[in-house]
Scaffold this motif. Structure first.
Motif, mmCIF file in Angstrom:
data_model
loop_
_atom_site.group_PDB
_atom_site.id
_atom_site.type_symbol
_atom_site.label_atom_id
_atom_site.label_comp_id
_atom_site.label_asym_id
_atom_site.label_seq_id
_atom_site.Cartn_x
_atom_site.Cartn_y
_atom_site.Cartn_z
ATOM 1 N N SER A 261 0.845 -1.188 0.000
ATOM 2 C CA SER A 261 0.000 0.000 0.000
ATOM 3 C C SER A 261 0.881 1.239 0.000
ATOM 4 O O SER A 261 2.032 1.198 0.457
ATOM 5 N N ALA A 262 0.329 2.335 -0.527
ATOM 6 C CA ALA A 262 1.010 3.629 -0.512
ATOM 7 C C ALA A 262 -0.051 4.705 -0.445
ATOM 8 O O ALA A 262 -1.011 4.689 -1.228
ATOM 9 N N ARG A 263 0.087 5.634 0.491
ATOM 10 C CA ARG A 263 -0.880 6.713 0.625
ATOM 11 C C ARG A 263 -0.155 8.013 0.974
ATOM 12 O O ARG A 263 0.840 8.004 1.704
ATOM 13 N N VAL A 264 -0.675 9.108 0.445
ATOM 14 C CA VAL A 264 -0.126 10.427 0.722
ATOM 15 C C VAL A 264 -0.887 11.032 1.888
ATOM 16 O O VAL A 264 -2.127 11.053 1.889
ATOM 17 N N GLU A 265 -0.145 11.499 2.883
ATOM 18 C CA GLU A 265 -0.718 12.219 4.018
ATOM 19 C C GLU A 265 0.006 13.548 4.138
ATOM 20 O O GLU A 265 1.157 13.600 4.575
ATOM 21 N N GLY A 266 -0.659 14.628 3.735
ATOM 22 C CA GLY A 266 -0.003 15.923 3.702
ATOM 23 C C GLY A 266 1.133 15.908 2.697
ATOM 24 O O GLY A 266 0.941 15.560 1.534
ATOM 25 N N ASP A 267 2.350 16.249 3.162
ATOM 26 C CA ASP A 267 3.520 16.224 2.289
ATOM 27 C C ASP A 267 4.229 14.877 2.299
ATOM 28 O O ASP A 267 5.226 14.701 1.587
ATOM 29 N N HIS A 268 3.749 13.938 3.104
ATOM 30 C CA HIS A 268 4.454 12.680 3.307
ATOM 31 C C HIS A 268 3.835 11.540 2.499
ATOM 32 O O HIS A 268 2.653 11.568 2.158
ATOM 33 N N LEU A 269 4.660 10.544 2.220
ATOM 34 C CA LEU A 269 4.206 9.327 1.557
ATOM 35 C C LEU A 269 4.452 8.152 2.492
ATOM 36 O O LEU A 269 5.592 7.907 2.900
ATOM 37 N N LYS A 270 3.397 7.433 2.841
ATOM 38 C CA LYS A 270 3.510 6.281 3.724
ATOM 39 C C LYS A 270 3.366 5.010 2.899
ATOM 40 O O LYS A 270 2.364 4.806 2.216
ATOM 41 N N VAL A 271 4.391 4.165 2.998
ATOM 42 C CA VAL A 271 4.465 2.973 2.160
ATOM 43 C C VAL A 271 4.598 1.736 3.039
ATOM 44 O O VAL A 271 5.429 1.701 3.956
ATOM 45 N N ILE A 272 3.784 0.732 2.752
ATOM 46 C CA ILE A 272 3.915 -0.572 3.409
ATOM 47 C C ILE A 272 4.478 -1.548 2.386
ATOM 48 O O ILE A 272 3.884 -1.763 1.319
ATOM 49 N N ALA A 273 5.636 -2.105 2.708
ATOM 50 C CA ALA A 273 6.286 -3.065 1.813
ATOM 51 C C ALA A 273 5.719 -4.458 2.031
ATOM 52 O O ALA A 273 5.354 -4.832 3.146
ATOM 53 N N GLU A 274 5.672 -5.232 0.960
ATOM 54 C CA GLU A 274 5.199 -6.603 1.051
ATOM 55 C C GLU A 274 6.340 -7.528 1.463
ATOM 56 O O GLU A 274 7.441 -7.453 0.913
ATOM 57 N N LYS A 275 6.074 -8.374 2.422
ATOM 58 C CA LYS A 275 7.092 -9.309 2.922
ATOM 59 C C LYS A 275 7.672 -10.149 1.786
ATOM 60 O O LYS A 275 6.953 -10.616 0.905
ATOM 61 N N GLY A 276 8.998 -10.321 1.821
ATOM 62 C CA GLY A 276 9.664 -11.230 0.909
ATOM 63 C C GLY A 276 10.226 -10.598 -0.340
ATOM 64 O O GLY A 276 10.980 -11.247 -1.069
ATOM 65 N N ARG A 277 9.910 -9.326 -0.602
ATOM 66 C CA ARG A 277 10.420 -8.676 -1.813
ATOM 67 C C ARG A 277 11.746 -7.956 -1.520
ATOM 68 O O ARG A 277 11.957 -7.447 -0.423
ATOM 69 N N ASP A 278 12.598 -7.889 -2.547
ATOM 70 C CA ASP A 278 13.916 -7.297 -2.323
ATOM 71 C C ASP A 278 14.573 -7.029 -3.678
ATOM 72 O O ASP A 278 14.000 -7.307 -4.744
ATOM 73 N N PHE A 279 15.795 -6.485 -3.612
ATOM 74 C CA PHE A 279 16.665 -6.333 -4.786
ATOM 75 C C PHE A 279 18.011 -6.971 -4.461
ATOM 76 O O PHE A 279 18.672 -6.581 -3.495
ATOM 77 N N TRP A 280 18.431 -7.949 -5.265
ATOM 78 C CA TRP A 280 19.728 -8.606 -5.076
ATOM 79 C C TRP A 280 20.023 -9.470 -6.295
ATOM 80 O O TRP A 280 19.108 -10.057 -6.871
#
Length: 205
Positions: free
Chosen positions: A19-38
Protein backbone atom coordinates in the motif's frame (compact mmCIF):
# COMPACT_ATOMS: atom_id res chain seq x y z
CA UNK A 1 20.92 26.09 -3.68
CA UNK A 2 17.50 25.47 -5.17
CA UNK A 3 15.88 22.13 -4.56
CA UNK A 4 12.95 21.01 -6.69
CA UNK A 5 10.61 19.00 -4.52
CA UNK A 6 9.19 16.10 -6.48
CA UNK A 7 5.50 15.37 -6.07
CA UNK A 8 4.91 11.76 -5.16
CA UNK A 9 2.55 11.34 -8.12
CA UNK A 10 5.32 12.28 -10.56
CA UNK A 11 6.98 8.92 -10.03
CA UNK A 12 6.06 5.52 -11.45
CA UNK A 13 6.18 2.42 -9.31
CA UNK A 14 8.60 -0.26 -10.33
CA UNK A 15 6.77 -3.06 -8.53
CA UNK A 16 3.86 -1.71 -6.50
CA UNK A 17 4.03 -1.86 -2.69
CA UNK A 18 1.39 -3.50 -0.55
CA UNK A 19 0.00 0.00 0.00
CA UNK A 20 1.01 3.63 -0.51
CA UNK A 21 -0.88 6.71 0.62
CA UNK A 22 -0.13 10.43 0.72
CA UNK A 23 -0.72 12.22 4.02
CA UNK A 24 0.00 15.92 3.70
CA UNK A 25 3.52 16.22 2.29
CA UNK A 26 4.45 12.68 3.31
CA UNK A 27 4.21 9.33 1.56
CA UNK A 28 3.51 6.28 3.72
CA UNK A 29 4.46 2.97 2.16
CA UNK A 30 3.91 -0.57 3.41
CA UNK A 31 6.29 -3.07 1.81
CA UNK A 32 5.20 -6.60 1.05
CA UNK A 33 7.09 -9.31 2.92
CA UNK A 34 9.66 -11.23 0.91
CA UNK A 35 10.42 -8.68 -1.81
CA UNK A 36 13.92 -7.30 -2.32
CA UNK A 37 16.67 -6.33 -4.79
CA UNK A 38 19.73 -8.61 -5.08
CA UNK A 39 21.70 -10.46 -7.74
CA UNK A 40 23.53 -13.74 -7.22
CA UNK A 41 26.52 -12.89 -5.01
CA UNK A 42 26.98 -15.23 -2.01
CA UNK A 43 23.33 -16.28 -1.79
CA UNK A 44 22.81 -17.35 -5.38
CA UNK A 45 19.30 -15.94 -5.60
CA UNK A 46 18.06 -13.01 -7.70
CA UNK A 47 15.40 -10.52 -6.62
CA UNK A 48 14.17 -7.45 -8.44
CA UNK A 49 10.64 -7.24 -7.09
CA UNK A 50 10.89 -4.62 -4.34
CA UNK A 51 8.84 -1.42 -4.66
CA UNK A 52 10.66 1.66 -5.96
CA UNK A 53 9.03 4.95 -6.98
CA UNK A 54 11.13 6.16 -9.90
CA UNK A 55 11.42 9.25 -12.10
CA UNK A 56 13.88 10.24 -14.80
CA UNK A 57 17.23 11.25 -13.30
CA UNK A 58 19.23 13.88 -15.15
CA UNK A 59 22.95 13.13 -14.52
CA UNK A 60 23.44 16.88 -14.00
CA UNK A 61 21.37 16.79 -10.82
CA UNK A 62 21.56 15.10 -7.43
CA UNK A 63 18.67 13.14 -5.95
CA UNK A 64 17.72 13.25 -2.26
CA UNK A 65 15.21 11.14 -0.33
CA UNK A 66 14.29 11.65 3.33
CA UNK A 67 12.35 9.30 5.62
CA UNK A 68 11.64 8.64 9.28
CA UNK A 69 13.60 5.91 11.01
CA UNK A 70 11.21 5.16 13.85
CA UNK A 71 9.71 1.95 12.40
CA UNK A 72 12.91 0.03 11.60
CA UNK A 73 13.28 -2.80 14.10
CA UNK A 74 13.50 -6.17 12.34
CA UNK A 75 16.18 -7.82 10.22
CA UNK A 76 16.60 -6.28 6.74
CA UNK A 77 13.93 -3.57 7.18
CA UNK A 78 15.20 -1.01 4.66
CA UNK A 79 14.45 2.22 2.80
CA UNK A 80 16.34 4.84 0.83
CA UNK A 81 17.17 5.67 -2.80
CA UNK A 82 17.08 3.35 -5.78
CA UNK A 83 19.30 4.40 -8.71
CA UNK A 84 18.21 2.33 -11.68
CA UNK A 85 19.73 2.03 -15.14
CA UNK A 86 18.51 -1.47 -16.02
CA UNK A 87 18.03 -4.97 -14.60
CA UNK A 88 21.78 -5.58 -14.52
CA UNK A 89 22.92 -2.11 -13.41
CA UNK A 90 21.41 -0.48 -10.34
CA UNK A 91 22.34 0.80 -6.89
CA UNK A 92 20.23 0.94 -3.75
CA UNK A 93 21.31 2.90 -0.70
CA UNK A 94 19.66 3.73 2.59
CA UNK A 95 19.17 2.46 6.10
CA UNK A 96 18.99 -1.29 6.61
CA UNK A 97 18.30 -2.85 10.00
CA UNK A 98 20.94 -5.49 10.63
CA UNK A 99 22.50 -7.08 13.74
CA UNK A 100 19.93 -5.30 15.90
CA UNK A 101 20.79 -1.73 14.85
CA UNK A 102 20.23 0.64 11.91
CA UNK A 103 23.06 0.59 9.39
CA UNK A 104 23.88 2.74 6.40
CA UNK A 105 23.84 0.30 3.50
CA UNK A 106 24.83 0.41 -0.15
CA UNK A 107 24.26 -2.38 -2.68
CA UNK A 108 26.02 -1.83 -6.00
CA UNK A 109 24.96 -4.14 -8.82
CA UNK A 110 26.58 -4.67 -12.21
CA UNK A 111 25.53 -8.19 -13.08
CA UNK A 112 26.39 -9.17 -9.50
CA UNK A 113 25.58 -7.35 -6.27
CA UNK A 114 27.92 -6.30 -3.49
CA UNK A 115 26.92 -4.96 -0.07
CA UNK A 116 28.52 -2.53 2.36
CA UNK A 117 27.31 -1.58 5.85
CA UNK A 118 28.17 1.11 8.40
CA UNK A 119 26.46 1.01 11.83
CA UNK A 120 24.65 4.17 12.97
CA UNK A 121 22.90 3.20 16.23
CA UNK A 122 22.78 6.84 17.33
CA UNK A 123 20.58 7.67 14.32
CA UNK A 124 17.68 5.55 15.63
CA UNK A 125 14.35 7.39 15.55
CA UNK A 126 15.62 10.35 13.50
CA UNK A 127 14.75 11.64 10.04
CA UNK A 128 17.38 10.42 7.57
CA UNK A 129 18.33 11.97 4.23
CA UNK A 130 20.18 10.01 1.52
CA UNK A 131 21.80 11.81 -1.39
CA UNK A 132 23.28 10.59 -4.68
CA UNK A 133 25.16 12.79 -7.14
CA UNK A 134 26.83 11.74 -10.39
CA UNK A 135 30.34 13.01 -11.06
CA UNK A 136 32.16 11.86 -14.19
CA UNK A 137 31.73 8.05 -14.31
CA UNK A 138 30.77 7.63 -10.65
CA UNK A 139 28.04 8.37 -8.14
CA UNK A 140 28.83 9.95 -4.77
CA UNK A 141 26.53 8.64 -2.03
CA UNK A 142 26.06 10.60 1.20
CA UNK A 143 23.73 10.53 4.22
CA UNK A 144 22.80 12.72 7.17
CA UNK A 145 20.09 13.31 9.78
CA UNK A 146 18.79 16.52 11.30
CA UNK A 147 21.29 16.00 14.15
CA UNK A 148 24.24 14.50 12.26
CA UNK A 149 26.19 16.11 9.39
CA UNK A 150 26.74 14.68 5.94
CA UNK A 151 28.95 11.64 5.74
CA UNK A 152 30.22 10.12 2.52
CA UNK A 153 29.28 6.44 2.25
CA UNK A 154 30.66 5.41 -1.07
CA UNK A 155 31.98 6.36 -4.48
CA UNK A 156 30.65 3.76 -6.92
CA UNK A 157 30.93 3.31 -10.66
CA UNK A 158 27.81 4.58 -12.47
CA UNK A 159 28.93 5.69 -15.96
CA UNK A 160 25.56 5.95 -17.69
CA UNK A 161 24.87 9.29 -19.38
CA UNK A 162 21.20 8.60 -20.11
CA UNK A 163 18.39 6.21 -19.30
CA UNK A 164 18.73 6.61 -15.53
CA UNK A 165 15.91 6.71 -13.00
CA UNK A 166 15.97 7.38 -9.27
CA UNK A 167 13.63 7.67 -6.32
CA UNK A 168 12.54 6.23 -2.98
CA UNK A 169 12.42 2.50 -2.36
CA UNK A 170 11.66 0.22 0.58
CA UNK A 171 11.78 -3.54 1.22
CA UNK A 172 10.84 -5.90 4.04
CA UNK A 173 12.35 -9.27 3.16
CA UNK A 174 11.58 -10.88 6.53
CA UNK A 175 8.32 -9.56 7.89
CA UNK A 176 4.80 -8.23 7.32
CA UNK A 177 3.61 -4.78 8.29
CA UNK A 178 6.76 -2.70 7.77
CA UNK A 179 5.68 0.89 7.03
CA UNK A 180 8.01 3.74 6.08
CA UNK A 181 7.12 7.43 6.13
CA UNK A 182 8.96 9.25 3.34
CA UNK A 183 9.09 12.98 4.06
CA UNK A 184 10.79 14.38 0.97
CA UNK A 185 12.00 13.51 -2.53
CA UNK A 186 13.88 16.13 -4.50
CA UNK A 187 16.21 16.68 -7.42
CA UNK A 188 18.76 19.40 -6.79
CA UNK A 189 22.14 20.77 -7.82
CA UNK A 190 24.89 18.13 -8.06
CA UNK A 191 27.93 17.88 -5.83
CA UNK A 192 30.77 20.15 -6.85
CA UNK A 193 33.56 18.27 -5.10
CA UNK A 194 33.99 14.92 -3.40
CA UNK A 195 35.50 16.54 -0.30
CA UNK A 196 33.05 19.42 0.03
CA UNK A 197 29.73 18.70 1.73
CA UNK A 198 26.61 19.85 -0.10
CA UNK A 199 24.40 22.40 1.69
CA UNK A 200 21.87 21.02 4.15
CA UNK A 201 19.11 23.55 3.61
CA UNK A 202 17.74 25.27 0.54
CA UNK A 203 14.62 26.88 -0.83
CA UNK A 204 12.05 24.55 -2.36
CA UNK A 205 10.30 25.49 -5.56
Amino acid sequence: MTQIRTDWDKGTWMNSPLSARVEGDHLKVIAEKGRDFWKKTLYGFEFEDGPALLAEWDPNSAVEVSFQLNTFNELYDQAGIMMYHGPEQWIKTGIEFNDGIPQLAVVVTDGYSDWSLCPVPDWAGEEVTLRASIMKDAVIIRARTENHPWRTLRVARFPYESGNQAGPYTCAPKRDGFEVTFTRWSFTEPDQDLHVDPPVKGAFV
